[in-house]
Design an enzyme around this catalytic site. Structure first.
Site, PDB file in Angstrom:
ATOM      1  N   ASP A   5      -5.878  18.265 -15.636  1.00  0.00           N
ATOM      2  CA  ASP A   5      -6.193  16.881 -16.006  1.00  0.00           C
ATOM      3  C   ASP A   5      -5.849  16.747 -17.490  1.00  0.00           C
ATOM      4  OD1 ASP A   5      -7.456  14.572 -16.918  1.00  0.00           O
ATOM      5  OD2 ASP A   5      -9.147  14.764 -15.531  1.00  0.00           O
ATOM      6  N   LYS A  64      -7.240   5.479 -19.796  1.00  0.00           N
ATOM      7  CA  LYS A  64      -7.629   5.875 -21.157  1.00  0.00           C
ATOM      8  C   LYS A  64      -6.451   5.702 -22.127  1.00  0.00           C
ATOM      9  CE  LYS A  64     -11.466   6.989 -19.090  1.00  0.00           C
ATOM     10  NZ  LYS A  64     -11.680   8.330 -18.564  1.00  0.00           N
ATOM     11  N   ARG A 122       0.823  -1.214   0.000  1.00  0.00           N
ATOM     12  CA  ARG A 122       0.000   0.000   0.000  1.00  0.00           C
ATOM     13  C   ARG A 122       0.853   1.258   0.000  1.00  0.00           C
ATOM     14  NH1 ARG A 122      -1.186   1.599   4.330  1.00  0.00           N
ATOM     15  NH2 ARG A 122      -2.374  -0.082   5.284  1.00  0.00           N
ATOM     16  N   TYR A 171     -14.877  16.246 -16.310  1.00  0.00           N
ATOM     17  CA  TYR A 171     -15.329  14.851 -16.271  1.00  0.00           C
ATOM     18  C   TYR A 171     -16.421  14.710 -15.199  1.00  0.00           C
ATOM     19  CZ  TYR A 171     -14.953   9.790 -15.786  1.00  0.00           C
ATOM     20  OH  TYR A 171     -15.230   8.450 -15.719  1.00  0.00           O
TER      21      TYR A 171
HETATM   22  C1  LIG Z   1     -12.004   8.868 -17.292  1.00  0.00           C
HETATM   23  C2  LIG Z   1     -11.569  10.198 -16.834  1.00  0.00           C
HETATM   24  C3  LIG Z   1     -11.300  10.444 -15.480  1.00  0.00           C
HETATM   25  C4  LIG Z   1     -11.477   9.373 -14.422  1.00  0.00           C
HETATM   26  O1  LIG Z   1     -10.609   8.304 -14.641  1.00  0.00           O
HETATM   27  P1  LIG Z   1     -10.918   6.807 -14.114  1.00  0.00           P
HETATM   28  O2  LIG Z   1      -9.649   6.098 -14.443  1.00  0.00           O
HETATM   29  O3  LIG Z   1     -12.098   6.316 -14.883  1.00  0.00           O
HETATM   30  O4  LIG Z   1     -11.187   6.928 -12.660  1.00  0.00           O
HETATM   31  C5  LIG Z   1     -10.879  11.700 -15.107  1.00  0.00           C
HETATM   32  N1  LIG Z   1     -10.732  12.684 -16.016  1.00  0.00           N
HETATM   33  C6  LIG Z   1     -10.985  12.498 -17.326  1.00  0.00           C
HETATM   34  C7  LIG Z   1     -10.802  13.614 -18.278  1.00  0.00           C
HETATM   35  C8  LIG Z   1     -11.411  11.244 -17.782  1.00  0.00           C
HETATM   36  O5  LIG Z   1     -11.678  11.064 -19.073  1.00  0.00           O
END
Ligand SMILES: *Cc1c(COP(=O)(O)O)cnc(C)c1O
Length: 391
Positions: free
Chosen positions: A177, A202, A52, A105
């Site tokens: 982000d 992604k 962890r 998001y």
């Molecule tokens: C999918 C996504 C998230 C969240 O990511 P997870 O891995 O699904 O928790 C945050 N920001 C953006 C822009 C995303 O496309």
């Protein structure tokens, strides 16, 4: 004699080393003595203790993402939302104000609207394409700004440089982000970000088979706060997911080039196809923020194309059913093309009027372009459009 097994005290000897990172799922790490453990805890020697707190597969993956983002220190966590949470909750306290872009998001929006206020952290949202709107939304206690450069699903381009300057002037932390844009299109630290984060799920991992996030900062104090919060709240990623994501990342550059080439072609095709009302793609001259897209993305596009069909839900249903071979699934960045319908998924909680204000109608689709043959992919879209015209 009773035959029994003990754990081995090491691996078989080999002068040569594997070229692929070994998968190391061990939860605990053994030390030889209390003195040795002391030297680890006191920072005189590097060593793992308990997964962890950190493990080799997470660190190997983190270093690869650090390299792409141009940052010495970053942390891999269990999801993109864990990365968002580590930044927003690790760097604020009750009484602070957090300002976000108004098309973040969905779960980031929920964190801003519901969870942070519950803990005494004020939040508000403003249009990130308009720096004056952002300036007007800054409060004396604004601690942090959360931005995505390309909005989902309408692909508007934030005024990142204007907002970064505002944050610098006011001493506000800027958290970017970079999931959609990726380090290939946007070197977020060069634009003035203090913290950069990703949903590694992604495009970076790229195969829709792991859920992971990454968060990095250049200032060691900022990084330490996020790291401690992430470890304490158990945002630890699975070693296997890290291992898979590392494997996926070696093709990230190739996948990004190929999918954005196909995305551009698809966007141009849809723009003249009968039954399509409008197409959104950052490098097209008809994009609402075309000039800014050019300067911020440096000529790069993205693997996402959004478009609007003529008609309503009936046409949308007919399109999704007839576009065979394209998964109707709300994710992005997979090797396979996926199609998502904001009105019935990511934006379903909004009223039709709120959706209309964003330009999201029943005919609005977002496409995450994959690695298929571009001609075959376009043929699938044509099948869908033909069915929608008949519906
Ligand atoms: C999918 C996504 C998230 C969240 O990511 P997870 O891995 O699904 O928790 C945050 N920001 C953006 C822009 C995303 O496309």
């Amino acid at each position: 004699m009773k035959r029994t097994l003990m754990r081995p005290d090491g691996l078989p000897d080999s002068l040569s080393t594997p070229v692929v990172t070994p998968l190391m799922p061990s939860v605990v790490y053994a030390s030889t003595s209390p003195d040795e453990l002391d030297s680890q805890y006191e920072g005189r020697a590097q060593g793992y203790t308990y997964a962890r707190e950190g493990h080799p597969n997470a660190d190997v993956l983190a270093r690869q993402i650090n390299r792409l983002e141009g940052c010495d220190d970053g942390l891999v966590v269990g999801s993109g939302m864990a990365a968002v949470t580590a930044a927003l909750m690790g760097l604020t306290r009750a009484g602070d104000h957090v300002l976000g872009g108004d098309q973040l998001y969905g779960r980031s929006l929920r964190l801003m609207r519901e969870d942070l206020p519950r803990l005494g952290i004020e939040t508000s949202l403003a249009d990130p394409t308009n720096v004056d709107a952002f300036r007007a939304a800054v409060r004396p206690n604004t601690k942090l700004v959360l931005l995505e450069i390309v909005s989902n699903p309408t692909l508007r381009i934030a005024d990142i440089d204007g907002i970064a300057e505002l944050c610098r002037d006011k001493g506000i932390l800027l958290v970017l982000d970079n999931t959609f844009t990726t380090p290939k299109a946007v070197q977020a630290f060069d634009h003035g970000a203090d913290v950069v984060l990703h949903s590694v799920t992604k495009l970076l991992a790229g195969h829709a088979d792991v859920t992971l996030g990454w968060v990095g900062a250049k200032d060691p104090e900022i990084m330490q706060k996020m790291r401690i919060f992430a470890v304490t709240t158990g945002m630890t990623p699975s070693p296997f997911d890290c291992w898979l994501a590392e494997r996926g990342m070696y093709t990230f550059d190739l996948r990004f080039d190929r999918t954005q080439d196909t995305a551009r072609r698809l966007a141009d095709h849809l723009a003249t196809a009968p039954g399509v009302k409008r197409v959104l793609y950052p490098t097209r001259p008809d994009h609402p923020d075309a000039a800014r897209a050019q300067s911020v993305l440096q000529g790069q596009g993205c693997n996402i194309v959004s478009f609007e069909l003529d008609g309503g839900r009936a046409q949308a249903n007919a399109f999704a059913e007839a576009a065979k071979g394209i998964a109707f699934a709300p994710t992005l960045g997979d090797v396979g093309t996926t199609l998502s319908h904001a009105a019935s998924s990511s934006h379903r909680a909004l009223t039709p009027e709120q959706r209309a204000a964003l330009g999201i109608t029943e005919g609005f689709f977002r496409v995450s372009v994959g690695l298929e043959d571009p001609d075959a992919l376009i043929a699938c879209f044509d099948d869908g459009l033909a069915a929608a015209r008949k519906a």
